[in-house]
Enzyme design. Structure first.
Site, PDB file in Angstrom:
ATOM      1  N   HIS A 372      41.541  30.765  46.445  1.00 26.11           N
ATOM      2  CA  HIS A 372      41.841  32.183  46.204  1.00 26.11           C
ATOM      3  C   HIS A 372      42.821  32.416  45.079  1.00 26.11           C
ATOM      4  O   HIS A 372      43.151  33.553  44.791  1.00 26.11           O
ATOM      5  CB  HIS A 372      42.447  32.831  47.453  1.00 26.11           C
ATOM      6  CG  HIS A 372      41.423  33.249  48.448  1.00 26.11           C
ATOM      7  ND1 HIS A 372      40.901  34.515  48.484  1.00 26.11           N
ATOM      8  CD2 HIS A 372      40.813  32.562  49.429  1.00 26.11           C
ATOM      9  CE1 HIS A 372      40.018  34.592  49.466  1.00 26.11           C
ATOM     10  NE2 HIS A 372      39.947  33.421  50.061  1.00 26.11           N
ATOM     11  N   ARG A 547      50.892  43.096  45.942  1.00 33.06           N
ATOM     12  CA  ARG A 547      51.994  42.169  46.072  1.00 33.06           C
ATOM     13  C   ARG A 547      52.770  42.103  44.750  1.00 33.06           C
ATOM     14  O   ARG A 547      52.177  42.139  43.679  1.00 33.06           O
ATOM     15  CB  ARG A 547      51.389  40.792  46.382  1.00 33.06           C
ATOM     16  CG  ARG A 547      52.168  39.841  47.150  1.00 33.06           C
ATOM     17  CD  ARG A 547      51.215  38.862  47.873  1.00 33.06           C
ATOM     18  NE  ARG A 547      50.079  38.449  47.066  1.00 33.06           N
ATOM     19  CZ  ARG A 547      50.110  37.460  46.170  1.00 33.06           C
ATOM     20  NH1 ARG A 547      51.213  36.760  45.989  1.00 33.06           N
ATOM     21  NH2 ARG A 547      49.036  37.150  45.483  1.00 33.06           N
ATOM     22  N   THR A 657      41.082  42.894  44.900  1.00 31.59           N
ATOM     23  CA  THR A 657      40.156  43.688  45.705  1.00 31.59           C
ATOM     24  C   THR A 657      40.546  45.161  45.683  1.00 31.59           C
ATOM     25  O   THR A 657      39.708  46.023  45.928  1.00 31.59           O
ATOM     26  CB  THR A 657      40.099  43.205  47.168  1.00 31.59           C
ATOM     27  OG1 THR A 657      41.426  43.120  47.683  1.00 31.59           O
ATOM     28  CG2 THR A 657      39.416  41.866  47.277  1.00 31.59           C
ATOM     29  N   LYS A 661      38.519  48.974  45.661  1.00 33.35           N
ATOM     30  CA  LYS A 661      38.791  50.109  46.552  1.00 33.35           C
ATOM     31  C   LYS A 661      38.997  51.384  45.742  1.00 33.35           C
ATOM     32  O   LYS A 661      38.483  52.448  46.090  1.00 33.35           O
ATOM     33  CB  LYS A 661      40.046  49.836  47.395  1.00 33.35           C
ATOM     34  CG  LYS A 661      39.965  48.596  48.274  1.00 33.35           C
ATOM     35  CD  LYS A 661      41.334  48.270  48.874  1.00 33.35           C
ATOM     36  CE  LYS A 661      41.378  46.883  49.483  1.00 33.35           C
ATOM     37  NZ  LYS A 661      42.752  46.443  49.789  1.00 33.35           N
TER      38      LYS A 661
HETATM   39  C1  LIG Z   1      43.531  45.496  49.146  1.00 30.56           C
HETATM   40  C2  LIG Z   1      44.882  45.167  49.519  1.00 30.56           C
HETATM   41  C3  LIG Z   1      45.579  44.182  48.815  1.00 30.56           C
HETATM   42  C4  LIG Z   1      44.999  43.449  47.624  1.00 30.56           C
HETATM   43  O1  LIG Z   1      45.387  44.151  46.461  1.00 30.56           O
HETATM   44  P1  LIG Z   1      45.172  43.553  44.987  1.00 30.56           P
HETATM   45  O2  LIG Z   1      45.573  44.679  44.096  1.00 30.56           O
HETATM   46  O3  LIG Z   1      43.732  43.231  44.872  1.00 30.56           O
HETATM   47  O4  LIG Z   1      46.058  42.384  44.866  1.00 30.56           O
HETATM   48  C5  LIG Z   1      46.874  43.900  49.195  1.00 30.56           C
HETATM   49  N1  LIG Z   1      47.466  44.537  50.223  1.00 30.56           N
HETATM   50  C6  LIG Z   1      46.845  45.516  50.902  1.00 30.56           C
HETATM   51  C7  LIG Z   1      47.557  46.217  51.994  1.00 30.56           C
HETATM   52  C8  LIG Z   1      45.533  45.866  50.578  1.00 30.56           C
HETATM   53  O5  LIG Z   1      44.913  46.836  51.271  1.00 30.56           O
END
Ligand SMILES: *Cc1c(COP(=O)(O)O)cnc(C)c1O
Length: 813
Positions: A372, A547, A657, A661
């Site tokens: 990952h 993060r 991810t 979204k």
């Molecule tokens: C989707 C999601 C992530 C991943 O975010 P990235 O911008 O892809 O690093 C991290 N934390 C939460 C709470 C999420 O819903």
């Protein structure tokens, strides 16, 4: 991690003894035709195999009141929202438990091949709303709660977010309860406190005192002539299971997320290490050898317990152990569960007494490994060494690179190599990432095994949570426009392409824009109630939530905000009138020991304190760092975003991810050519994405130049130098404290901000310009959302099922 993988020292988990019997008359029987006949009781619970509780509104309110009186031991006249949430949750839970039990029974009877997902992180978010949605009971509960004088939406808000982990890795995936340190913000800095999720009753998690195994640490193992190996001594720790029901959408199948906790007994036979410590901190600081040992014990603890559980279930079907891979596939989510590889080997060699080759053959047909992270800290250094090595070619021994053991004092075990060697297939999580893996980290293994062991599964997101649950208005509009029930596109996200027909339809554009507007108002309301600030909802909402990490470059975003602020300050009032207002949102947590990331949070919060009250600029630019980032907070922020930032140094973000979204919810992206951004642009068209920055192949050379031919930042990127100097000068308070952060950019600039900052600022200017033409913007928004079919998690799971696990769906109904 010295020589811990000596099989002689690793434990034999035993299931604690219990005597079980069957409830007379309560198991289905199979007739001559193979059809299942279920016993019928007087209640509605045992009809036609489709057992379930009544789900009409009166039955729901009856069950609710029953739980108020019995499970909660509360009175009907003094129930608060939290109590009502608990009673409603327990009532839905009854349905889930019945489906969950039936699912287990169904699997036990059919013995299909099972896939197990071993992961250290699971970011589940809230369960109640998800359960109502998946069971199709939301409207009925809404009616029921209204009848009883409560508002369902308020009750949904009472649930705490279940979050074990940090980011996308956890979102995508249950296995390690305990006190996760939960960051909040105080005085501008991140504070950690134990996660209340674990302190309060969580109705969705069931302790399973009946499912427990002994896990052994240390001790010694011997094999007397002709006998199986016996491992004894050391420390025995009880692993107890905690189960969470995970309902599928529009099916009775309800899967299980199993977490492990150290039970209430430990037997320290030779050592006095505390068992409670094993599950008490999710990521112990592993700079110290004590932290390293604890981390290793955690990883062994839950992989050993999980494997013991898997073996126990396999033994129930009475097949020879050589058929294990035909019934079991185990996916290793990153390197954290890698100890499962030597543990299964130990079980097969010592407990099952198999020859080495047979055992290894079983192991390597059972495991699959998902990488990952292109650059976990340990690998970064290795990559850089390879880059340097490329410039100064000197023959290094391939064997040394591929070895499981890294030579040194002490020797280290390379978990990533172990996972690659022990698995049948290895995948990355976006096209670019999978290609990079093959070209760098696992290159020698590609030469050795050939290409076919390595492949790609681009990550995905669930449309149930990330469209219907977080943005019901949009989901309803799509259903109404396409004239299909929600269930159709929530199960086949490619159906959204139908929206392309309406891109130029002004009525549809208006409705689309109105939903974005109401989501922005919902977020503004949240900010007003949590931070006490009023927000202009007609401003552009620019969001970066993830993060905190240097590679994700929140730093570049905050320096961009400072640059924008300085630019606005330098304008005349007449010039300012032409500027579109913008609100910038950040949210995210830093790892507790990550100093630079924590400084970044502090900087963002303090820049906000200054610019949000500056009368010259506050109507044109404001900035918020929202505390306590979680799935639930993401569900509020994402539907409200006009633009979101995914600006990692090229080649560092495996997939991302949240980018998916945002796009699904009609937000546009500004980003680097990295991770899944690339595939998103392929789907939605490059004209709908604001790309900037250097490409992956350039990164290595740029880093090399920074190392050996550094150019002062004032020459390389004056705009960035000016922003950094403004911060140094104390404009945003705390003069001096930010120097270590600013120096990472002035000096080595490993993440190449000085290389990308100018093109970043240009990309943001293009975003401003595009936002001026609102109709064009809405068209981009619709076209983006319409093309997100590929990024459904259903597609990703299907890819794993076919490429790795070789399983088919086994549906209850
Ligand atoms: C989707 C999601 C992530 C991943 O975010 P990235 O911008 O892809 O690093 C991290 N934390 C939460 C709470 C999420 O819903």
């Amino acid at each position: 991690m010295t020589s811990v993988i000596d099989p002689g020292k690793i434990g034999v988990p035993k299931q604690t003894r219990r005597h079980v019997r069957t409830l007379t008359g309560y198991l289905p029987e199979t007739d001559e035709t193979g059809k299942e006949k279920w016993p019928r009781g007087e209640e509605k619970v045992w009809i036609d195999g489709t057992r379930g509780l009544d789900t009409d509104v009166p039955s729901i309110t009856k069950s609710f009141v029953n739980h108020v009186h019995t499970s909660l031991a509360r009175q009907a006249y003094n129930l608060d929202d939290f109590g009502a949430y608990q009673a409603a949750a327990l009532s839905v839970r009854d349905d889930l438990i019945i489906n969950w039990n039936d699912t287990q029974l169904h699997f036990t009877r059919k013995s299909p091949k099972r896939a197990y997902y071993l992961s250290l992180e699971f970011l589940m978010g809230r369960t109640f709303d998800n359960a109502l949605l998946n069971l199709g009971l939301k409207e009925k509960y809404n009616d029921g709660m209204t009848k009883l004088g409560f508002n369902l939406e308020d009750l949904l808000e009472k649930e705490r977010d279940a979050g074990l982990g940090n980011g996308g890795l956890g979102r995508f995936s249950g296995l390690l309860p305990g006190l996760k340190r939960k960051p909040g913000i105080a005085n501008g800095s991140q504070l950690e406190a134990p996660d209340p999720w674990l302190e309060h009753d969580n109705p969705w998690e069931l302790p399973r005192a009946d499912v427990s195994y002994e896990v052994r640490f240390y001790g010694h193992s011997e094999r007397l002539d002709g006998m199986k190996a016996i491992w004894s001594g050391g420390q025995e720790v009880l692993a107890m299971a905690y189960d969470t029901m995970v309902p599928g959408y529009d099916t009775k199948n309800t899967n299980n997320l199993r977490l492990w906790e150290t039970g209430d007994y430990e037997r320290a036979l030779e050592s006095s290490n505390s068992a409670a410590a094993i599950t008490s901190v999710l990521y112990p600081n592993d700079h110290t050898s004590f932290g390293k040992e604890l981390r290793l014990k955690q990883q062994y603890f839950w992989t050993a317990a999980s494997l013991a559980d898997i073996i126990r279930r396999f033994k129930n079907i009475d097949k020879p152990i050589t058929e294990f891979p035909e019934y079991v596939a185990i996916q290793l989510n990153d390197t954290h569960p890698t100890l499962a590889v030597p543990e299964l080997m130990r079980i097969l060699l010592d407990d099952e007494d198999l020859p080495w080759d047979t055992a290894w053959n079983i192991v390597t047909n059972t495991f699959f490994f998902t990488n990952h992270t292109v650059l976990p800290e340990a690998l970064e250094n290795m990559l850089f060494l390879q880059a340097v090595e490329k410039k100064f070619p000197g023959d290094r021994e391939k064997l040394a690179r591929m070895s499981l053991i890294e030579e040194g004092f002490p020797q280290n075990v390379r978990m990533a190599n172990l996972a690659v060697i022990g698995s049948r297939k290895v995948n990355g999580v976006a096209e670019l990432h999978s290609e990079l893996l093959k070209a760098t980290i696992v290159k020698d293994f590609v030469d050795f095994y050939g290409q076919s062991k390595f492949f790609n599964v681009t990550n995905g997101i669930t449309p149930r949570r990330w469209l219907d649950q977080c943005n019901p208005g949009l989901s309803n509009l799509i259903s109404e426009t396409l004239q299909i029930p929600k269930g159709v596109f929530l199960k086949d996200l490619y159906k959204l392409e139908g929206l392309l027909k309406y891109v130029d339809n002004p009525t549809f554009q208006k409705k689309w824009a109105a939903i974005k507007q109401s989501n922005k108002e919902r977020l503004a309301h949240y900010v007003e109630t949590t931070l006490g600030f009023k927000i202009n909802t007609h401003a552009m909402f620019d969001v970066q939530i993830k993060r905190l990490h240097e590679y994700k470059r929140q730093t570049m975003n905050i320096f961009g905000v400072v640059h924008r602020y300085l630019t606005l300050k330098a304008m005349t009032p007449a010039e300012r009138k032409k500027v579109n207002p913008k609100v910038v949102f950040f949210a995210g947590k830093a790892a507790p020991g990550y100093y630079i990331a924590k400084l970044t949070i502090r900087l963002i919060v303090n820049v906000a304190r200054v610019i949000n009250v500056d009368p010259d600029t506050k109507d044109l630019l404001s900035l918020f760092f929202l505390p306590d980032y979680s799935v639930s907070l993401a569900e509020i922020l994402i539907p409200a975003s006009d633009i979101s930032q995914h600006i990692s140094t090229a080649g560092t973000e495996a997939s991302g991810t949240s980018n998916m979204k945002f796009c699904l919810n009609g937000g546009l992206l500004v980003g680097t050519v990295d991770g899944a951004n690339i595939e998103i642009a392929e789907e939605v068209g490059e004209s709908n994405v604001f790309f900037f920055g250097h490409l992956t192949p350039a990164v290595e050379d740029l880093r090399y130049q920074h190392m050996y031919h550094p150019v002062p930042i004032e020459e390389k990127c004056p705009a960035l130098a000016q922003a950094l100097n403004e911060i140094s000068s104390g404009t945003f308070g705390d003069g001096g404290v930010y120097e270590p952060l600013l120096n990472t950019i002035r000096q080595n600039d490993y993440y190449l901000l000085t290389e990308d900052f100018d093109s970043y600022i240009k990309a943001l200017a293009l975003v401003d310009e595009a936002y001026q033409d609102r109709t064009e913007w809405i068209k981009k928004s619709i076209s983006t959302s319409a093309k997100m079919g590929k990024f459904s998690s259903d597609r990703a799971i299907q890819d794993y099922a076919q490429e790795c696990w070789n399983i088919e769906s086994s549906k209850l109904t």
